[in-house]
Design a protein around this motif. Structure first.
Motif, PDB file in Angstrom:
ATOM      1  N   UNK A 124     -59.617  74.488  41.442  1.00 18.30           N
ATOM      2  CA  UNK A 124     -59.241  74.524  40.026  1.00 18.30           C
ATOM      3  C   UNK A 124     -57.744  74.291  39.861  1.00 18.30           C
ATOM      4  N   UNK A 125     -56.949  74.990  40.649  1.00 11.42           N
ATOM      5  CA  UNK A 125     -55.498  74.829  40.557  1.00 11.42           C
ATOM      6  C   UNK A 125     -55.053  73.408  40.841  1.00 11.42           C
ATOM      7  N   UNK A 126     -55.594  72.800  41.893  1.00  9.70           N
ATOM      8  CA  UNK A 126     -55.208  71.429  42.226  1.00  9.70           C
ATOM      9  C   UNK A 126     -55.695  70.424  41.193  1.00  9.70           C
ATOM     10  N   UNK A 127     -56.878  70.664  40.643  1.00  7.56           N
ATOM     11  CA  UNK A 127     -57.372  69.777  39.597  1.00  7.56           C
ATOM     12  C   UNK A 127     -56.452  69.824  38.383  1.00  7.56           C
ATOM     13  N   UNK A 128     -56.017  71.038  38.004  1.00  4.69           N
ATOM     14  CA  UNK A 128     -55.108  71.169  36.859  1.00  4.69           C
ATOM     15  C   UNK A 128     -53.735  70.560  37.145  1.00  4.69           C
ATOM     16  N   UNK A 129     -53.255  70.629  38.373  1.00  7.12           N
ATOM     17  CA  UNK A 129     -51.983  69.954  38.692  1.00  7.12           C
ATOM     18  C   UNK A 129     -52.074  68.495  38.265  1.00  7.12           C
ATOM     19  N   UNK A 130     -53.186  67.856  38.597  1.00  3.71           N
ATOM     20  CA  UNK A 130     -53.350  66.429  38.302  1.00  3.71           C
ATOM     21  C   UNK A 130     -53.573  66.164  36.815  1.00  3.71           C
ATOM     22  N   UNK A 131     -54.491  66.909  36.180  1.00  6.55           N
ATOM     23  CA  UNK A 131     -54.772  66.622  34.767  1.00  6.55           C
ATOM     24  C   UNK A 131     -53.583  66.966  33.870  1.00  6.55           C
ATOM     25  N   UNK A 132     -52.882  68.055  34.174  1.00  7.30           N
ATOM     26  CA  UNK A 132     -51.709  68.418  33.366  1.00  7.30           C
ATOM     27  C   UNK A 132     -50.575  67.408  33.543  1.00  7.30           C
ATOM     28  N   UNK A 133     -50.382  66.933  34.765  1.00  5.31           N
ATOM     29  CA  UNK A 133     -49.329  65.948  34.995  1.00  5.31           C
ATOM     30  C   UNK A 133     -49.670  64.627  34.311  1.00  5.31           C
ATOM     31  N   UNK A 134     -50.916  64.220  34.359  1.00  5.25           N
ATOM     32  CA  UNK A 134     -51.327  63.004  33.646  1.00  5.25           C
ATOM     33  C   UNK A 134     -51.082  63.151  32.151  1.00  5.25           C
ATOM     34  N   UNK A 135     -51.437  64.302  31.606  1.00  8.35           N
ATOM     35  CA  UNK A 135     -51.212  64.527  30.174  1.00  8.35           C
ATOM     36  C   UNK A 135     -49.714  64.520  29.852  1.00  8.35           C
ATOM     37  N   UNK A 136     -48.925  65.149  30.709  1.00  6.77           N
ATOM     38  CA  UNK A 136     -47.475  65.175  30.490  1.00  6.77           C
ATOM     39  C   UNK A 136     -46.893  63.762  30.509  1.00  6.77           C
ATOM     40  N   UNK A 137     -47.351  62.940  31.435  1.00  7.62           N
ATOM     41  CA  UNK A 137     -46.823  61.578  31.571  1.00  7.62           C
ATOM     42  C   UNK A 137     -47.283  60.643  30.461  1.00  7.62           C
ATOM     43  N   UNK A 138     -48.506  60.858  29.960  1.00 12.37           N
ATOM     44  CA  UNK A 138     -49.075  59.885  29.026  1.00 12.37           C
ATOM     45  C   UNK A 138     -49.226  60.395  27.598  1.00 12.37           C
ATOM     46  N   UNK A 139     -49.341  61.704  27.421  1.00 11.17           N
ATOM     47  CA  UNK A 139     -49.647  62.237  26.096  1.00 11.17           C
ATOM     48  C   UNK A 139     -51.097  62.001  25.703  1.00 11.17           C
ATOM     49  N   UNK A 140     -51.888  61.469  26.623  1.00 10.77           N
ATOM     50  CA  UNK A 140     -53.298  61.185  26.358  1.00 10.77           C
ATOM     51  C   UNK A 140     -54.177  62.290  26.928  1.00 10.77           C
ATOM     52  N   UNK A 141     -55.319  62.568  26.282  1.00  9.27           N
ATOM     53  CA  UNK A 141     -56.260  63.505  26.893  1.00  9.27           C
ATOM     54  C   UNK A 141     -56.523  63.064  28.327  1.00  9.27           C
ATOM     55  N   UNK A 142     -56.486  64.004  29.263  1.00 11.94           N
ATOM     56  CA  UNK A 142     -56.547  63.645  30.675  1.00 11.94           C
ATOM     57  C   UNK A 142     -57.514  64.546  31.429  1.00 11.94           C
ATOM     58  N   UNK A 143     -58.243  63.929  32.348  1.00 12.62           N
ATOM     59  CA  UNK A 143     -59.081  64.739  33.225  1.00 12.62           C
ATOM     60  C   UNK A 143     -58.884  64.291  34.662  1.00 12.62           C
ATOM     61  N   UNK A 144     -59.118  65.226  35.561  1.00 13.43           N
ATOM     62  CA  UNK A 144     -58.963  64.983  36.988  1.00 13.43           C
ATOM     63  C   UNK A 144     -59.919  65.909  37.716  1.00 13.43           C
ATOM     64  N   UNK A 145     -60.074  65.660  39.014  1.00  6.46           N
ATOM     65  CA  UNK A 145     -60.929  66.554  39.786  1.00  6.46           C
ATOM     66  C   UNK A 145     -60.275  66.891  41.115  1.00  6.46           C
ATOM     67  N   UNK A 146     -60.809  67.893  41.753  1.00 10.11           N
ATOM     68  CA  UNK A 146     -60.465  68.223  43.131  1.00 10.11           C
ATOM     69  C   UNK A 146     -61.750  68.736  43.760  1.00 10.11           C
ATOM     70  N   UNK A 147     -61.941  68.397  45.017  1.00 10.88           N
ATOM     71  CA  UNK A 147     -63.188  68.782  45.658  1.00 10.88           C
ATOM     72  C   UNK A 147     -63.012  68.926  47.151  1.00 10.88           C
ATOM     73  N   UNK A 148     -64.005  69.530  47.770  1.00  6.02           N
ATOM     74  CA  UNK A 148     -63.990  69.694  49.209  1.00  6.02           C
ATOM     75  C   UNK A 148     -65.169  70.521  49.661  1.00  6.02           C
TER      76      UNK A 148
END
Length: 178
Positions: free
Chosen positions: A30-54
């Motif tokens: 969850x934490x790693x997924x949010x690192x990616x989606x929050x950074x994408x949102x910060x960079x673009x201002x667009x709704x952003x989604x990301x995943x992390x898995x293992x």
């Protein structure tokens, strides 16, 4: 596209000319997924989604977990990581394991996550003959089908995978959000 029915067009960072590879420093999917989606949102201002898995193995204290892609050290191949996991597990009778995927979504109003999980077990050897999947699939046995993920065609695996389950939860939420 997957999100078109919900009023979203999916664009990748590269489509926007953005170089994107944030460091995954959290100790949870969850934490790693949010690192990616929050950074994408910060960079673009667009709704952003990301995943992390293992994959996680309780008998190994949850290893490899968030370190699945770099388990055993830098420079290892998928096969070498899987063999490393087999070596660490050794002759353990507890061979339970599960794949997890967390999809996170961030926009101006929401920051939510959804987790999918598939339970199975770790085989005692590496499947050299299975021609499907990647990563830990040659050692992951999926009990409902009685096969390793490396022996299940992608179209069939995608009906039961941890990613599918996480995306279904996300899409259900997205549909009800409107």
């Amino acid at each position: 596209m997957l999100l078109s029915p919900y009023g979203y067009d999916v664009v990748l960072p590269k489509d926007l000319g953005i170089s994107f590879s944030p460091e995954e420093t959290e100790v949870s999917f969850t934490g790693n997924s949010f690192i990616k989606s929050k950074e994408l949102y910060r960079l673009t201002g667009l709704p952003s989604f990301a995943d992390d898995s293992g994959i996680s193995v309780p008998a190994l204290g949850g290893e490899p977990g968030v370190y699945s892609a770099r388990y055993g050290g830098p420079g290892l191949t998928d096969k070498e990581r899987a063999l490393f996991l087999l070596q660490k597990l050794g002759a353990s009778v507890d061979r339970n394991a599960y794949y997890s995927c967390v999809v996170s979504f961030v926009d101006a109003k929401d920051a939510v996550s959804f987790e999918g999980r598939v339970d199975g077990s770790i085989a005692e050897d590496y499947d050299e003959e299975g021609k499907f999947g990647f990563g830990y699939d040659p050692i992951f046995i999926y009990p409902p089908l009685g096969k390793r993920f490396s022996q299940i065609p992608e179209s069939e695996k995608n009906k039961v995978s941890h990613r599918k389950k996480a995306m279904e939860l996300f899409l259900n939420w997205l549909q009800n959000k409107k």
